[in-house]
Design an enzyme around this catalytic site. Structure first.
Site, PDB file in Angstrom:
ATOM      1  N   ASP A   1     -30.365  15.594  35.593  1.00 42.41           N
ATOM      2  CA  ASP A   1     -28.941  15.874  35.346  1.00 42.41           C
ATOM      3  C   ASP A   1     -28.090  15.043  36.291  1.00 42.41           C
ATOM      4  O   ASP A   1     -28.376  15.008  37.499  1.00 42.41           O
ATOM      5  CB  ASP A   1     -28.619  17.338  35.652  1.00 42.41           C
ATOM      6  CG  ASP A   1     -29.078  18.304  34.584  1.00 42.41           C
ATOM      7  OD1 ASP A   1     -29.623  17.863  33.567  1.00 42.41           O
ATOM      8  OD2 ASP A   1     -28.869  19.517  34.781  1.00 42.41           O
TER       9      ASP A   1
ATOM     10  N   LYS B   1     -24.954  16.596  26.977  1.00 43.60           N
ATOM     11  CA  LYS B   1     -25.002  17.960  26.444  1.00 43.60           C
ATOM     12  C   LYS B   1     -23.813  18.255  25.540  1.00 43.60           C
ATOM     13  O   LYS B   1     -22.675  17.912  25.876  1.00 43.60           O
ATOM     14  CB  LYS B   1     -24.965  18.973  27.587  1.00 43.60           C
ATOM     15  CG  LYS B   1     -26.280  19.095  28.345  1.00 43.60           C
ATOM     16  CD  LYS B   1     -26.201  20.267  29.302  1.00 43.60           C
ATOM     17  CE  LYS B   1     -27.327  20.276  30.296  1.00 43.60           C
ATOM     18  NZ  LYS B   1     -28.662  20.417  29.714  1.00 43.60           N
TER      19      LYS B   1
ATOM     20  N   GLY C   1     -29.921  26.288  37.089  1.00 43.84           N
ATOM     21  CA  GLY C   1     -28.967  26.498  38.177  1.00 43.84           C
ATOM     22  C   GLY C   1     -29.367  27.579  39.157  1.00 43.84           C
ATOM     23  O   GLY C   1     -28.572  27.960  40.003  1.00 43.84           O
TER      24      GLY C   1
ATOM     25  N   ARG D   1     -45.434  29.592  29.699  1.00 40.17           N
ATOM     26  CA  ARG D   1     -46.630  30.406  29.403  1.00 40.17           C
ATOM     27  C   ARG D   1     -46.484  31.114  28.054  1.00 40.17           C
ATOM     28  O   ARG D   1     -47.448  31.286  27.321  1.00 40.17           O
ATOM     29  CB  ARG D   1     -46.867  31.440  30.503  1.00 40.17           C
ATOM     30  CG  ARG D   1     -47.468  30.859  31.768  1.00 40.17           C
ATOM     31  CD  ARG D   1     -48.119  31.955  32.609  1.00 40.17           C
ATOM     32  NE  ARG D   1     -48.641  31.468  33.872  1.00 40.17           N
ATOM     33  CZ  ARG D   1     -49.830  30.868  34.003  1.00 40.17           C
ATOM     34  NH1 ARG D   1     -50.612  30.666  32.946  1.00 40.17           N
ATOM     35  NH2 ARG D   1     -50.239  30.465  35.190  1.00 40.17           N
TER      36      ARG D   1
ATOM     37  N   GLY E   1     -34.583  25.588  36.797  1.00 39.28           N
ATOM     38  CA  GLY E   1     -35.067  26.192  38.032  1.00 39.28           C
ATOM     39  C   GLY E   1     -36.082  25.372  38.795  1.00 39.28           C
ATOM     40  O   GLY E   1     -36.533  25.789  39.858  1.00 39.28           O
TER      41      GLY E   1
ATOM     42  N   GLY F   1     -32.161  19.423  37.395  1.00 38.56           N
ATOM     43  CA  GLY F   1     -30.724  19.258  37.573  1.00 38.56           C
ATOM     44  C   GLY F   1     -30.317  19.606  38.976  1.00 38.56           C
ATOM     45  O   GLY F   1     -30.430  18.801  39.909  1.00 38.56           O
ATOM     46  N   SER F   2     -29.904  20.848  39.157  1.00 38.58           N
ATOM     47  CA  SER F   2     -29.378  21.308  40.432  1.00 38.58           C
ATOM     48  C   SER F   2     -30.345  21.058  41.588  1.00 38.58           C
ATOM     49  O   SER F   2     -29.911  20.776  42.707  1.00 38.58           O
ATOM     50  CB  SER F   2     -29.095  22.805  40.346  1.00 38.58           C
ATOM     51  OG  SER F   2     -28.604  23.143  39.074  1.00 38.58           O
TER      52      SER F   2
HETATM   53  O1  LIG Z   1     -30.310  22.213  30.567  1.00 34.60           O
HETATM   54  C1  LIG Z   1     -30.996  21.390  31.118  1.00 34.60           C
HETATM   55  C2  LIG Z   1     -32.005  20.648  30.415  1.00 34.60           C
HETATM   56  O2  LIG Z   1     -31.417  20.172  29.314  1.00 34.60           O
HETATM   57  C3  LIG Z   1     -30.844  21.112  32.512  1.00 34.60           C
HETATM   58  O3  LIG Z   1     -31.016  19.773  32.705  1.00 34.60           O
HETATM   59  C4  LIG Z   1     -31.825  21.869  33.302  1.00 34.60           C
HETATM   60  O4  LIG Z   1     -32.130  23.064  32.713  1.00 34.60           O
HETATM   61  C5  LIG Z   1     -31.294  21.940  34.654  1.00 34.60           C
HETATM   62  O5  LIG Z   1     -31.612  23.129  35.271  1.00 34.60           O
HETATM   63  P1  LIG Z   1     -31.634  23.158  36.841  1.00 34.60           P
HETATM   64  O6  LIG Z   1     -30.255  22.853  37.293  1.00 34.60           O
HETATM   65  O7  LIG Z   1     -32.056  24.539  37.158  1.00 34.60           O
HETATM   66  O8  LIG Z   1     -32.638  22.124  37.240  1.00 34.60           O
END
Ligand SMILES: O=C(CO)[C@H](O)[C@H](O)COP(=O)(O)O
Length: 309
Positions: free
Chosen positions: A40, A97, A169, A181, A230, A251-252
């Site tokens: 992200d 997105k 997030g 799983r 996550g 992402g986060s």
């Molecule tokens: O929606 C997403 C995938 O398309 C995000 O890139 C992903 O879920 C990011 O989550 P996080 O911030 O927990 O890593």
């Protein structure tokens, strides 16, 4: 399935159906991301960091999911101008997105030439009943799921790639593990059924029979399946791969950490060498602060994953 484990037979219609050939191309494009990490990013600078770290693609979004949680409000498609800047900044594919059901956001993303669209529960849903009819688009879509039925419903709508949702997030991998799983466990159960039992199984999971039959035959989803939501450490990412995913979204976990460039590159190495604990140990040393996570036993934490089914 081809000898390299890549699935080559997809789609819902006959081979002469033009919809099917374009769907097969979209599925093939998504397969090219296998074994990679999709990161992200919210601007061109982050996209450059992701590319240098070895990301296989970047995902443009307005705010990383941790900030969407912290700031609240309506989360929408990013500014198309910003997405164009991101496209100009990198050579790897750029995903972006769109809100669930927001077919006009998807049209805009297609018009500006993004490579893939994520119809994502991380953004505020635009339609709480219908998803986008993804067969109406030339470019591939990725969609989230928590279980096999949800994955196959999205594929029936035209998704060319699936990601398990996890809880974006939160920096907490527990829901990502649960969803992976769940999908893979249901596929194993499906494979143990005899052919006469597949009709009832399809009814139980509310998925089209033909896609259920194909999944049984292939022993896997008929499109690539990445883990998301996550993942915050190299070990988290490698765990998703060892559980059987084709790749990972992060992402986060990267851009809310103390050293995004180093953590991004460590997560890429961990995904490449997911079966080698000594590599995972090496790249995990001295990474600096991980993102602060959220404990999901707190019932007040909003579940993005439950925003669609
Ligand atoms: O929606 C997403 C995938 O398309 C995000 O890139 C992903 O879920 C990011 O989550 P996080 O911030 O927990 O890593």
């Amino acid at each position: 399935m081809a000898s390299n484990g890549v699935v080559t037979v997809y789609g819902n219609g006959a081979i002469s159906d033009p919809m099917k050939s374009s769907y097969a191309v979209k599925v093939g494009l998504a397969q090219m991301l296998r074994g990679g990490v999709i990161m992200d990013v919210v601007n061109a600078e982050q996209a450059r960091i992701a590319e240098e770290a070895g990301a296989t693609a970047v995902m443009a979004l307005e705010r990383v999911p941790a900030d969407i949680r912290a700031e609240g409000g309506v989360a929408r498609m990013s500014d198309p101008g910003l997405i164009k800047e991101i496209k100009n900044a990198v050579t790897i594919p750029v995903m972006a997105k769109a809100r669930i059901g927001h077919f006009v956001e998807a049209q805009v993303l297609e018009a500006i030439g993004v490579d893939y669209i994520d119809e994502s529960e991380v953004l505020t849903p635009a339609d709480d009943v219908n998803h986008i009819n993804k067969h109406n688009f030339r470019i591939p879509f990725v969609c989230g799921c928590r279980n096999l039925g949800e994955a196959l419903r999205r594929i029936a709508e035209g998704a060319a790639m699936i990601r398990t949702k996890g809880e974006a997030g939160t920096g907490n991998v527990v829901e990502a593990v649960r969803h992976v799983r769940s999908v893979l466990g249901e596929i194993r159960r499906l494979q143990s059924l005899d052919d006469d039992e597949v009709f009832t199984f399809a009814k139980e999971i509310a998925a089209p029979y033909e896609l259920v039959r194909q999944t049984k035959q292939l022993g896997r989803l008929p499109v690539v399946n990445f883990a998301a939501g996550g993942v915050a450490t190299p070990a988290d990412a490698a765990m998703m791969m060892q559980l059987g995913c084709d790749g990972v979204f992060v992402g986060s976990g990267i851009f809310k950490s103390g050293n995004p460039a180093q953590r991004a590159s460590a997560i890429v190495s961990a995904v490449t060498h997911f079966n080698d604990p000594s590599v995972i140990a090496d790249v995990s040393c001295g990474l600096g602060e991980a993102m602060v996570g959220i404990n999901l036993s707190d019932k007040k934490v909003e579940r993005f994953a439950a925003r669609s089914d």
